[in-house]
Design a protein around this motif. Structure first.
Motif, PDB file in Angstrom:
ATOM      1  N   THR A 310       0.465  -1.088  -0.042  1.00  0.00           N
ATOM      2  CA  THR A 310       0.138   0.445   0.111  1.00  0.00           C
ATOM      3  C   THR A 310       0.952   1.188  -0.187  1.00  0.00           C
ATOM      4  N   ALA A 311       2.015   1.473   0.279  1.00  0.00           N
ATOM      5  CA  ALA A 311       2.601   2.479  -0.004  1.00  0.00           C
ATOM      6  C   ALA A 311       3.276   2.468  -1.309  1.00  0.00           C
ATOM      7  N   GLU A 312       2.700   1.670  -2.267  1.00  0.00           N
ATOM      8  CA  GLU A 312       3.218   2.461  -3.311  1.00  0.00           C
ATOM      9  C   GLU A 312       2.744   3.474  -4.390  1.00  0.00           C
ATOM     10  N   PRO A 313       2.660   4.341  -4.314  1.00  0.00           N
ATOM     11  CA  PRO A 313       2.018   5.144  -5.012  1.00  0.00           C
ATOM     12  C   PRO A 313       1.744   4.551  -6.158  1.00  0.00           C
ATOM     13  N   SER A 314       0.127   4.881  -5.660  1.00  0.00           N
ATOM     14  CA  SER A 314      -0.786   4.690  -7.431  1.00  0.00           C
ATOM     15  C   SER A 314      -0.961   5.879  -7.722  1.00  0.00           C
ATOM     16  N   ARG A 315      -1.149   5.805  -9.029  1.00  0.00           N
ATOM     17  CA  ARG A 315      -1.269   6.458 -10.140  1.00  0.00           C
ATOM     18  C   ARG A 315      -2.806   7.598  -9.987  1.00  0.00           C
ATOM     19  N   ASP A 316      -2.463   9.042  -9.452  1.00  0.00           N
ATOM     20  CA  ASP A 316      -3.905  10.012 -10.016  1.00  0.00           C
ATOM     21  C   ASP A 316      -4.119  10.781 -10.712  1.00  0.00           C
ATOM     22  N   HIS A 317      -4.956  10.372 -11.020  1.00  0.00           N
ATOM     23  CA  HIS A 317      -6.141  11.306 -11.757  1.00  0.00           C
ATOM     24  C   HIS A 317      -6.884  12.576 -11.808  1.00  0.00           C
ATOM     25  N   GLY A 318      -7.109  12.935 -13.046  1.00  0.00           N
ATOM     26  CA  GLY A 318      -7.209  14.267 -12.950  1.00  0.00           C
ATOM     27  C   GLY A 318      -9.032  14.264 -13.589  1.00  0.00           C
ATOM     28  N   ALA A 369       2.507   5.474 -23.527  1.00  0.00           N
ATOM     29  CA  ALA A 369       1.179   6.418 -24.853  1.00  0.00           C
ATOM     30  C   ALA A 369      -0.099   6.340 -24.434  1.00  0.00           C
ATOM     31  N   GLY A 370      -0.491   5.169 -23.794  1.00  0.00           N
ATOM     32  CA  GLY A 370      -1.618   4.874 -23.284  1.00  0.00           C
ATOM     33  C   GLY A 370      -1.455   5.064 -21.563  1.00  0.00           C
ATOM     34  N   ARG A 371      -0.617   5.199 -20.648  1.00  0.00           N
ATOM     35  CA  ARG A 371      -0.985   5.747 -19.465  1.00  0.00           C
ATOM     36  C   ARG A 371      -1.231   4.620 -18.864  1.00  0.00           C
ATOM     37  N   LEU A 372      -0.591   3.646 -18.845  1.00  0.00           N
ATOM     38  CA  LEU A 372      -0.321   1.497 -18.580  1.00  0.00           C
ATOM     39  C   LEU A 372       0.555   2.523 -17.252  1.00  0.00           C
ATOM     40  N   VAL A 373       1.465   3.449 -17.342  1.00  0.00           N
ATOM     41  CA  VAL A 373       2.866   3.764 -16.672  1.00  0.00           C
ATOM     42  C   VAL A 373       2.921   5.181 -16.980  1.00  0.00           C
ATOM     43  N   ASP A 374       3.203   5.597 -15.810  1.00  0.00           N
ATOM     44  CA  ASP A 374       3.890   6.902 -15.860  1.00  0.00           C
ATOM     45  C   ASP A 374       5.396   7.576 -16.302  1.00  0.00           C
ATOM     46  N   PRO A 375       5.463   8.298 -16.975  1.00  0.00           N
ATOM     47  CA  PRO A 375       6.876   8.624 -17.510  1.00  0.00           C
ATOM     48  C   PRO A 375       7.911   9.476 -15.773  1.00  0.00           C
ATOM     49  N   GLU A 376       9.270   8.475 -15.284  1.00  0.00           N
ATOM     50  CA  GLU A 376       9.620   8.828 -14.094  1.00  0.00           C
ATOM     51  C   GLU A 376       9.955  11.005 -14.461  1.00  0.00           C
ATOM     52  N   ARG A 377       9.979  10.953 -16.168  1.00  0.00           N
ATOM     53  CA  ARG A 377      10.684  12.241 -16.120  1.00  0.00           C
ATOM     54  C   ARG A 377       9.688  12.882 -17.545  1.00  0.00           C
ATOM     55  N   LEU A 387      -1.442  13.369 -20.391  1.00  0.00           N
ATOM     56  CA  LEU A 387      -2.945  11.764 -19.487  1.00  0.00           C
ATOM     57  C   LEU A 387      -3.030  12.123 -18.249  1.00  0.00           C
ATOM     58  N   PRO A 388      -2.269  12.259 -16.905  1.00  0.00           N
ATOM     59  CA  PRO A 388      -2.381  12.543 -15.877  1.00  0.00           C
ATOM     60  C   PRO A 388      -3.607  13.338 -15.444  1.00  0.00           C
ATOM     61  N   GLU A 389      -3.914  14.631 -16.249  1.00  0.00           N
ATOM     62  CA  GLU A 389      -4.928  15.498 -16.030  1.00  0.00           C
ATOM     63  C   GLU A 389      -6.513  15.365 -16.273  1.00  0.00           C
ATOM     64  N   LEU A 390      -6.225  13.927 -16.842  1.00  0.00           N
ATOM     65  CA  LEU A 390      -7.178  12.868 -17.647  1.00  0.00           C
ATOM     66  C   LEU A 390      -8.528  12.884 -16.420  1.00  0.00           C
ATOM     67  N   SER A 391      -9.730  12.769 -16.744  1.00  0.00           N
ATOM     68  CA  SER A 391     -10.328  11.636 -15.734  1.00  0.00           C
ATOM     69  C   SER A 391     -10.475  10.248 -15.943  1.00  0.00           C
ATOM     70  N   PRO A 392     -10.602   9.048 -15.302  1.00  0.00           N
ATOM     71  CA  PRO A 392     -10.263   8.133 -15.262  1.00  0.00           C
ATOM     72  C   PRO A 392     -11.435   7.176 -16.249  1.00  0.00           C
ATOM     73  N   SER A 393     -12.152   8.003 -16.781  1.00  0.00           N
ATOM     74  CA  SER A 393     -13.427   7.663 -17.271  1.00  0.00           C
ATOM     75  C   SER A 393     -13.043   8.423 -19.450  1.00  0.00           C
ATOM     76  N   ALA A 394     -12.610   9.366 -19.075  1.00  0.00           N
ATOM     77  CA  ALA A 394     -11.921   9.982 -20.420  1.00  0.00           C
ATOM     78  C   ALA A 394     -11.056   9.569 -21.192  1.00  0.00           C
ATOM     79  N   LEU A 395      -9.057   8.845 -20.418  1.00  0.00           N
ATOM     80  CA  LEU A 395      -8.960   7.601 -20.616  1.00  0.00           C
ATOM     81  C   LEU A 395      -9.048   7.058 -21.356  1.00  0.00           C
ATOM     82  N   ARG A 396     -10.016   6.429 -20.179  1.00  0.00           N
ATOM     83  CA  ARG A 396     -10.625   4.923 -21.081  1.00  0.00           C
ATOM     84  C   ARG A 396     -11.224   4.741 -22.167  1.00  0.00           C
ATOM     85  N   GLU A 397     -12.178   5.608 -21.963  1.00  0.00           N
ATOM     86  CA  GLU A 397     -12.637   5.869 -23.753  1.00  0.00           C
ATOM     87  C   GLU A 397     -11.448   6.235 -25.018  1.00  0.00           C
TER      88      GLU A 397
END
Length: 556
Positions: A310-318, A369-377, A387-397
């Motif tokens: 649970t200490a592993e940082p999860s991806r935040d969505h906008g 490219a599809g935010r399965l992972v986030d870049p380190e920089r 991509l991090p500013e997109l809502s989960p539904s917007a990214l999924r669609e």
């Protein structure tokens, strides 16, 4: 262990009302245990004296015993219910967090290790409410025993307090040692599970190579370590049990000796002496907390392992949505893993192939490219929106993925294609037609309604369903990570025609190792050692011997 202790405390709280029920049952049961010696003592005195209470006090004893039995039964029920609720809450939390972190979590924790921490370890933590509440309830008979002895004869109290102090020190040492030993035991379990999952994934290779015995030895290589920790736990438990258990008879002898002297001097009655002997046993009953302390130790060790997850940082969505656009994909200054300094702009509606030698970062680029992972920089944007500013539904669609080895989820074949997209029946069939899967799906016993378990498929057919799922979901960007590798040449050509035909309104990023697929794309991203070596058309790049070497063919 602070994070682990916080998790254990939260698990106790998440047991719902059942920990409270367990506490009430434990308190009432402890009160009944405390009342029973007094009632028995009075019954003895009344029977010996032939007083008027000779009938009443035995009935009171029977009532107290009945109450103690009922409280014990209710406590067993509440223990199971609270443990089940706590484990369920924790498993849901862990699974949600693992999925929130995404595939990046498997870089640190093997899949088998994740399974152990999500199942066995959370179950250990789920036993914490029963261990904490029931163990704490044992303090009531202890405190009551001290108080009762003080009321009977203060001279008997000092001996009991000395014995309780010894027992408390033994339990504290046992908790510290057991937590460490349990952590090693659980780590060995996770090691075996991780090796077993790897072996199951490569079962066909192992069978073909005839290395089953060697692989079995590799999977079970942690068994000696597991046994060593188990033996250490047994020795620690036995040692603490002997130490704590030896105190009780010594206390009884000491109190009976002192009580005997007080009886001969007339300061105690026979009933009071009997009650005193019983209260010594109750007061020293703290030693029976050994089992609860052991469960608490295993819960703390398991909580430390789960807390690492649970200490592993999860991806935040906008919360942003995508504006109207063609599907422009841009990677600016992106670095992650082997990739470094990636600057690429893919115009919307284009088909772009990603090629390179093994280990050059092709799949990682597709994941970014599809935010399965986030870049380190750096940043990855779709139609100008990071991509991090997109809502989960917007990214999924917007984004659809197809993989080399797709995992099909859902009850039926149609559900597998619509999974995550919520597509209608016609949209599912259209996606299947584009992936050239409609023909073989219609041949299944129930067509699109065929349960996945009753739909045996080849690797190529599974890939076609994976492609159909991506086509049904990705409205703006399709990412195909070597998703046509199992297709025959004719089917691959048909899928390529669909990508350049009815799907040409979407941006397509195609990871491939085939020259024909790269040639059909509008542009090619050539990766070499984690960097973009070239970005151009296949025709222009073909003149470079290094580019031709990527496909391991000679120039025409």
């Amino acid at each position: 262990m602070r994070a682990a202790d916080r998790l254990v405390t939260e698990a106790v709280r998440r047991g719902g009302a059942w920990p409270a029920v367990l506490a009430v049952a434990s308190v009432l049961g402890a009160a009944a245990e405390l009342a029973l010696p007094f009632a028995l003592g009075r019954a003895v005195d009344e029977l010996v004296a032939g007083g008027p209470g000779a009938t009443v006090w035995p009935l009171i004893c029977a009532t107290v015993v009945t109450l103690a039995v009922a409280c014990d039964a209710l406590g067993v029920w509440a223990s199971g219910a609270s443990g089940a609720r706590s484990s369920a809450w924790l498993r849901e939390r862990v699974v949600r967090h693992i999925l929130g972190v995404g595939p990046a979590i498997t870089r640190r924790f093997p899949e088998g290790e994740l399974v152990i921490r999500t199942t066995l370890n959370t179950e250990e933590i789920g036993r914490a409410p029963e261990a904490v509440v029931t163990g704490a309830a044992l303090l009531i008979p202890t405190a009551g025993g001290v108080l009762a002895l003080t009321l009977i004869d203060p001279w008997l109290t000092a001996t009991l307090v000395a014995g309780i102090t010894v027992i408390a020190l033994v339990l504290r040492a046992f908790l510290t040692a057991s937590t460490s030993i349990a952590g090693g035991y659980q780590e060995a379990q996770g090691d075996i599970a991780a090796r077993l999952v790897d072996a199951l994934a490569g079962a066909r290779t192992i069978a073909a190579a005839g290395t089953a015995d060697r692989e079995r030895a590799r999977v079970l290589s942690a068994l000696p370590r597991l046994r060593r920790h188990a033996m250490e736990m047994w020795r620690a438990n036995a040692r603490a049990g002997v130490q704590a258990g030896a105190v009780v008879p010594l206390l009884e002898v000491a109190v009976l000796a002192m009580g005997g002297l007080r009886l001969t001097s007339g300061d105690l009655t026979a009933g009071e002496l009997y009650a005193a002997a019983r209260y010594v046993v109750l007061g020293a009953g703290l030693g029976s907390a050994l089992g609860h302390v052991g469960r608490l130790a295993r819960a703390r060790a398991a909580a430390a392992r789960v807390a690492e997850l649970t200490a592993e940082p999860s991806r935040d969505h906008g919360t942003r949505s995508l504006p109207h656009g063609p599907g422009d994909l841009e990677l600016r200054g992106v670095g992650a893993g082997v990739l470094d300094g990636i600057d690429v702009f893919v115009p919307g509606g284009r088909a772009v192939a990603v090629v390179g030698r093994s280990g050059s970062g092709k799949s990682l680029l597709a994941a970014l490219a599809g935010r399965l992972v986030d870049p380190e920089r750096g940043t990855v944007s779709l139609d100008g929106v990071p991509l991090p500013e997109l809502s989960p539904s917007a990214l999924r669609e917007a984004v659809g993925y197809a993989f080399e080895r797709p995992v099909l989820l859902g009850g039926t074949v149609g559900d597998a294609i619509a999974f995550g997209a919520g597509a209608s029946g016609e949209a599912v069939r259209a996606a299947a037609r584009a992936a050239r899967a409609d023909t073989f799906v219609r041949r299944l016993p129930l067509g699109y309604d065929t349960p996945l378990a009753r739909a045996p498929m080849s690797g190529g057919e599974r890939q076609r369903l994976g492609l159909a799922r991506a086509f049904a979901q990705g409205r703006r960007l399709l990412i195909l990570d070597d998703a046509t590798s199992s297709l025959d040449t004719a089917t691959e050509c048909q899928v390529a025609a669909a990508l350049t035909g009815e799907l040409r309104d979407r941006t397509r990023l195609i990871v491939t190792h085939r020259a024909a697929t790269a040639a059909a794309a509008d542009r090619v991203i050539w990766l070499d050692a984690g960097r973009v070596r070239a970005f151009g058309s296949h025709r222009d790049l073909w003149s470079d011997p290094g580019y031709r070497a990527v496909f391991q063919v000679a120039a025409p």
